[in-house]
Scaffold this motif. Structure first.
Motif, short mmCIF file in Angstrom:
data_model
loop_
_atom_site.label_atom_id
_atom_site.label_comp_id
_atom_site.label_asym_id
_atom_site.label_seq_id
_atom_site.Cartn_x
_atom_site.Cartn_y
_atom_site.Cartn_z
N ASP A 289 -8.35 -4.41 11.30
CA ASP A 289 -9.21 -3.42 11.65
C ASP A 289 -8.68 -2.34 12.96
O ASP A 289 -8.85 -1.56 12.76
N ALA B 271 -6.06 -0.37 11.82
CA ALA B 271 -5.99 0.68 10.65
C ALA B 271 -6.59 1.22 11.45
O ALA B 271 -7.40 2.39 10.73
N ARG C 137 -11.47 6.02 5.52
CA ARG C 137 -10.67 5.47 5.29
C ARG C 137 -10.78 5.03 3.74
O ARG C 137 -10.41 4.31 3.03
#
Lengths: 284, 284
Positions: free
Chosen positions: B66, B69, B191
Motif C-alpha cells: 500500500d 503504491a 488507482r
C-alpha cells in the motif's frame, strides 16, 4: 509574581510575549532549593518572561511512598521563586494536567531511557517524564527551558524528546549546585537526619575521587568505578547503582578514551534515594 | 509559493508570523485532490500564512505494498497547492523527519485508536499518525490545522492528541469533498479502473441509504447498518468493516437515541482500500 493554576490563565499571561520576547521556563516539582533558583536566575538573565512550574508529577514515581513523602510547601516555594525573578508561577492541580479521558503517552526507546534510572525506577519513570514535559512544553511554549545537570539522564532524555518531536524549545543545562561539602542540592536532602546528611556527603566525594583517578591517567572503567565504590562502601552507603556510561548514548563504557563519560550513582541513605553524577573526560 | 525541504528552512520562513499573524497548516500525503485544496482554501481565508506539508509517512502504513503504491507526483501537487493559495509547501525527505537515532512514539489508548481503522490496520497505524502529526506540529507550530471529515477517526484521534498534550493548535474539520456521484475524494481513487470507480460510488450511496433510514425513524443500530450493508452486498463490494459507533467515544452504538453516531465503512475494490463515513443524528 503571578500564581496561576490553569492552562488558559497561563496562556493569557504569556500571550504578549509570543513572537515579541522570549519565554524562559523552569519546570520543577517544588520543594525549591538553590539548584532550582539558579535555573530561575539563568532564565531571568536570558529571557523576557520567566515561568516556573510546580507540579509533583505522579506518573513518574514508581514508588507510591516516595510520591507521598515528596516534600511540598507552596507558600515557601512562591517566596523563593519570586526572590529568584520568576514572573509566573504555574501550579496546576493533578486534574488540570491529567483530566478525565486523558490517555496519551510520549515515550522514547533505547539505552537513554533503559539504563540507570530507567533500569532501577522502571521504564515507566522516563515515560512519565517525557509525557509530562511534552505537556508542560505545550502549555508554556517556552523558547528556552532550564534543567539541572544533577538529573543528567533526565536532561539527555528531554534533549532526545525535543529533537525527536521537533519541539521548538532550546534546552539549557545548568551545572549542579552543591552544598559547601559537595553534596548535590536536592529536594530530598531535607528528609535526611543531620547524621545521615553528613554521611551523604561521601556520595559526591566518591565521584571526585574517581575524577582525580581519571586525571591521574586511569582509563579502565572498572578501576575508575572501583575508586568511587570503595569510598561508598567504606562509609557503609547502600549503592543502588554506580556506573560509567557514555554521556551521549548511555551505553556502558569499558575504557575511557573517546568522548566524555558519565559516572552516575544512586544511593539510599536513611530510606532516602539520592542521585549524583560527574562527567569524566579522558585525559588529553 | 516557496518549496522547502528542511525544518530550519521552514522555521526561518515562518519566523515573521510568530505572534504577529496566524499560521494555517494543511498536512497531506500529497497526491492532492479537491479535498486537500478545500482545506488549503479554508486556511487561506482564515490565516496569514498557509503551510502545506507533503509527506508520505511510512510509519502509518501497515501494508508495504500500500505504501509503495501510494501515488506521488510532487510537480503536479505543487501546481495545485499554489493554485489553492498555499504560501509554503513543506516536502521533507524521510531522513529529515526520521533521522538516525530517532526513537520517539506518541500514542493514545482506548477505543478511539482501537476501533475501526485501529482494529483493521493495526494499533501501529494511529501511533504512526499521532507521532508524525505531533512532529509536524512541532515543525510548523501552527495556530490552526485543517483536516478532512473523510478521515473521521483520524480527526478524533488528532483532537485527542492535541488536548492530551496541550498542543496550542486549533483543529479545524472540513466536510468531505465529493465527486458528483457522491464518491468521497481520495488520493487512492486514481488507482481505480473506470469500471471499479463506477462501482465505488455505491459506498457513499450505502451511507446515504442509512441516513435516509434514520431520517425515517429507524433507531436500531443493527437495522441501520443492515440498510447500508444491503447496498454494498447487492453491488458485490468487499466490506472490511461497516460499523455504527458513537462519534465521540467510538464505542459501538446499539440504539441511535443520544448524541451523534458515526457510520463508518472500509471497503476494498480492485485491490484499493477505500473509507468513507456519515454522521447520523437521532431524529429530534
Amino acid at each position: 509574581m503571578k500564581i496561576v493554576r490553569t492552562v488558559p490563565d497561563l496562556r493569557e499571561l504569556l500571550r504578549p510575549y509570543r513572537g515579541e520576547g522570549s519565554v524562559g521556563f523552569v519546570p520543577t516539582m517544588g520543594a525549591l532549593h538553590e539548584g532550582h533558583l539558579e535555573l530561575a536566575r539563568r532564565a531571568r538573565a536570558a529571557d523576557d518572561v520567566v515561568v516556573m512550574s510546580i507540579f509533583v508529577n505522579p506518573t513518574q514515581f514508581n514508588d507510591p511512598a516516595d510520591l507521598a513523602a515528596y516534600p511540598r510547601d507552596e507558600h515557601k516555594d512562591a517566596e523563593l521563586a519570586a526572590s529568584a525573578g520568576v514572573d509566573v508561577l504555574f501550579a496546576p492541580g493533578v486534574a488540570e494536567v491529567y483530566p478525565p479521558g486523558f490517555t496519551a503517552t510520549v515515550s522514547l526507546h533505547g539505552p537513554i531511557v533503559e539504563a540507570l534510572e530507567g533500569a532501577h525506577r522502571g521504564v515507566g519513570h522516563f515515560q512519565g517524564v517525557t509525557t509530562v514535559v511534552s505537556k508542560l512544553f505545550g502549555m508554556v511554549s517556552p523558547d528556552r527551558a532550564y534543567f539541572g545537570q544533577k538529573d543528567a539522564q533526565q536532561v539527555r532524555v528531554v534533549r532526545a524528546m525535543v529533537a525527536d518531536l521537533n519541539i521548538p524549545t532550546e534546552i539549557v543545562v545548568v551545572p549542579t549546585v552543591r552544598e559547601p561539602d559537595g553534596m548535590a542540592m536536592s529536594s530530598r536532602n531535607r528528609r535526611l537526619s543531620p547524621f545521615e546528611r553528613a554521611r551523604a556527603a561521601h556520595i559526591s566525594a566518591a565521584l571526585w575521587e574517581a575524577e582525580v583517578a581519571v586525571a591521574n591517567g586511569i582509563v579502565d572503567a572498572g578501576a575508575v568505578v572501583q575508586v568511587a565504590r570503595k569510598v561508598l562502601s567504606d562509609n557503609a552507603i547502600d549503592v543502588e547503582y554506580l556506573e560509567l556510561v557514555d554521556a551521549d548514548t548511555f551505553l556502558p563504557v569499558r575504557v575511557l578514551v573517546a568522548g566524555p563519560a558519565l559516572l552516575a550513582v544512586a544511593a539510599v541513605i536513611g530510606g532516602v534515594r539520592l542521585i549524583d553524577n560527574v562527567v569524566l573526560h579522558p585525559r588529553a
